[in-house]
Design a protein around this motif. Sequence first.
Motif, PDB file in Angstrom:
ATOM      1  N   ILE A  14       0.862  -1.171   0.000  1.00  0.00           N
ATOM      2  CA  ILE A  14       0.000   0.000   0.000  1.00  0.00           C
ATOM      3  C   ILE A  14       0.903   1.227   0.000  1.00  0.00           C
ATOM      4  N   SER A  15       0.337   2.385  -0.383  1.00  0.00           N
ATOM      5  CA  SER A  15       1.205   3.551  -0.523  1.00  0.00           C
ATOM      6  C   SER A  15       0.748   4.763   0.273  1.00  0.00           C
ATOM      7  N   THR A  16      -0.299   4.620   1.089  1.00  0.00           N
ATOM      8  CA  THR A  16      -0.747   5.761   1.893  1.00  0.00           C
ATOM      9  C   THR A  16      -0.952   5.347   3.347  1.00  0.00           C
ATOM     10  N   VAL A  17      -0.846   6.335   4.208  1.00  0.00           N
ATOM     11  CA  VAL A  17      -1.043   6.096   5.640  1.00  0.00           C
ATOM     12  C   VAL A  17      -2.476   5.655   5.936  1.00  0.00           C
ATOM     13  N   PRO A  18      -3.526   6.282   5.369  1.00  0.00           N
ATOM     14  CA  PRO A  18      -4.886   5.808   5.649  1.00  0.00           C
ATOM     15  C   PRO A  18      -5.107   4.337   5.270  1.00  0.00           C
ATOM     16  N   GLU A  19      -4.542   3.909   4.135  1.00  0.00           N
ATOM     17  CA  GLU A  19      -4.655   2.498   3.750  1.00  0.00           C
ATOM     18  C   GLU A  19      -3.993   1.606   4.795  1.00  0.00           C
ATOM     19  N   ALA A  20      -2.816   2.014   5.246  1.00  0.00           N
ATOM     20  CA  ALA A  20      -2.088   1.226   6.251  1.00  0.00           C
ATOM     21  C   ALA A  20      -2.878   1.139   7.546  1.00  0.00           C
ATOM     22  N   ILE A  21      -3.441   2.250   7.985  1.00  0.00           N
ATOM     23  CA  ILE A  21      -4.222   2.246   9.224  1.00  0.00           C
ATOM     24  C   ILE A  21      -5.399   1.291   9.107  1.00  0.00           C
ATOM     25  N   GLN A  22      -6.097   1.332   7.986  1.00  0.00           N
ATOM     26  CA  GLN A  22      -7.246   0.430   7.804  1.00  0.00           C
ATOM     27  C   GLN A  22      -6.813  -1.034   7.865  1.00  0.00           C
ATOM     28  N   LEU A  23      -5.736  -1.373   7.194  1.00  0.00           N
ATOM     29  CA  LEU A  23      -5.282  -2.766   7.179  1.00  0.00           C
ATOM     30  C   LEU A  23      -4.717  -3.201   8.527  1.00  0.00           C
ATOM     31  N   LEU A  24      -4.086  -2.291   9.251  1.00  0.00           N
ATOM     32  CA  LEU A  24      -3.586  -2.633  10.591  1.00  0.00           C
ATOM     33  C   LEU A  24      -4.728  -2.731  11.606  1.00  0.00           C
ATOM     34  N   THR A  25      -5.828  -2.102  11.311  1.00  0.00           N
ATOM     35  CA  THR A  25      -7.016  -2.197  12.159  1.00  0.00           C
ATOM     36  C   THR A  25      -7.722  -3.534  11.951  1.00  0.00           C
ATOM     37  N   ASP A  26      -7.724  -4.022  10.719  1.00  0.00           N
ATOM     38  CA  ASP A  26      -8.476  -5.224  10.366  1.00  0.00           C
ATOM     39  C   ASP A  26      -7.698  -6.529  10.501  1.00  0.00           C
ATOM     40  N   TYR A  27      -6.367  -6.466  10.394  1.00  0.00           N
ATOM     41  CA  TYR A  27      -5.558  -7.687  10.347  1.00  0.00           C
ATOM     42  C   TYR A  27      -4.327  -7.593  11.248  1.00  0.00           C
ATOM     43  N   ILE A  28      -3.836  -8.746  11.654  1.00  0.00           N
ATOM     44  CA  ILE A  28      -2.516  -8.853  12.279  1.00  0.00           C
ATOM     45  C   ILE A  28      -1.590  -9.393  11.198  1.00  0.00           C
TER      46      ILE A  28
ATOM     47  N   VAL B 258      11.275  14.186   3.484  1.00  0.00           N
ATOM     48  CA  VAL B 258      10.181  15.043   3.940  1.00  0.00           C
ATOM     49  C   VAL B 258      10.229  15.220   5.457  1.00  0.00           C
ATOM     50  N   ASP B 259       9.556  16.245   5.939  1.00  0.00           N
ATOM     51  CA  ASP B 259       9.461  16.558   7.355  1.00  0.00           C
ATOM     52  C   ASP B 259       8.642  15.471   8.061  1.00  0.00           C
ATOM     53  N   SER B 260       9.164  14.957   9.145  1.00  0.00           N
ATOM     54  CA  SER B 260       8.488  13.884   9.885  1.00  0.00           C
ATOM     55  C   SER B 260       7.211  14.337  10.570  1.00  0.00           C
ATOM     56  N   ASN B 261       6.955  15.630  10.612  1.00  0.00           N
ATOM     57  CA  ASN B 261       5.717  16.138  11.202  1.00  0.00           C
ATOM     58  C   ASN B 261       4.538  16.079  10.234  1.00  0.00           C
ATOM     59  N   ARG B 262       4.795  15.786   8.981  1.00  0.00           N
ATOM     60  CA  ARG B 262       3.717  15.714   7.999  1.00  0.00           C
ATOM     61  C   ARG B 262       2.823  14.508   8.279  1.00  0.00           C
ATOM     62  N   VAL B 263       1.554  14.641   7.889  1.00  0.00           N
ATOM     63  CA  VAL B 263       0.604  13.545   8.120  1.00  0.00           C
ATOM     64  C   VAL B 263       0.594  12.543   6.966  1.00  0.00           C
ATOM     65  N   ASP B 264       1.361  12.798   5.921  1.00  0.00           N
ATOM     66  CA  ASP B 264       1.399  11.900   4.769  1.00  0.00           C
ATOM     67  C   ASP B 264       2.761  11.226   4.623  1.00  0.00           C
ATOM     68  N   CYS B 265       3.375  10.896   5.767  1.00  0.00           N
ATOM     69  CA  CYS B 265       4.651  10.180   5.740  1.00  0.00           C
ATOM     70  C   CYS B 265       4.581   9.003   6.716  1.00  0.00           C
ATOM     71  N   GLY B 266       5.569   8.140   6.639  1.00  0.00           N
ATOM     72  CA  GLY B 266       5.587   6.953   7.488  1.00  0.00           C
ATOM     73  C   GLY B 266       5.581   7.257   8.976  1.00  0.00           C
ATOM     74  N   MET B 267       6.112   8.384   9.376  1.00  0.00           N
ATOM     75  CA  MET B 267       6.120   8.743  10.795  1.00  0.00           C
ATOM     76  C   MET B 267       4.705   8.933  11.314  1.00  0.00           C
ATOM     77  N   GLU B 268       3.795   9.382  10.475  1.00  0.00           N
ATOM     78  CA  GLU B 268       2.393   9.521  10.889  1.00  0.00           C
ATOM     79  C   GLU B 268       1.806   8.147  11.217  1.00  0.00           C
TER      80      GLU B 268
END
Length: 123
Positions: A30-44, A60-70
């Motif tokens: 997957i390539s976005t944080v929202p996709e990752a959150i959904q899949l981490l919510t549904d599966y181990i 990129v700045d780690s404070n951004r909401v569209d990076c892996g740090m988010e």
Amino acid sequence: MIESNKVLILEDDPNRMAQFRNMSDEIEIISTVPEAIQLLTDYIWRTLYLDHDLNRESFVDSNRVDCGMELVRWIVKNKPTIPSIIIHSANRKGSNLMYQSLKENDYNVVQSPWGGVFDDRSL
């Protein structure tokens, strides 16, 4: 929550995505944080690979909401079960921040930067 025997990979670069796909069929990329959150919510997932810089950008700045740090901030807050995390980002500063945050919260995490010695044994 459903257990998956697959590996979840957060990655946005088409070349890296293709290389991951060549390593194993047991992956979900997957390539976005929202996709990752959904899949981490549904599966181990067996293993989670994390990139820091997304959207085809670099350092990129780690404070951004569209990076892996988010995603790391979400993981720390929500505490999903993730047996193994590998940070494969070439962004050393971002990777170090991700690693420190996950390690401080007792996750099994390693850094294996892309272009360095890459450990694909978990695939």
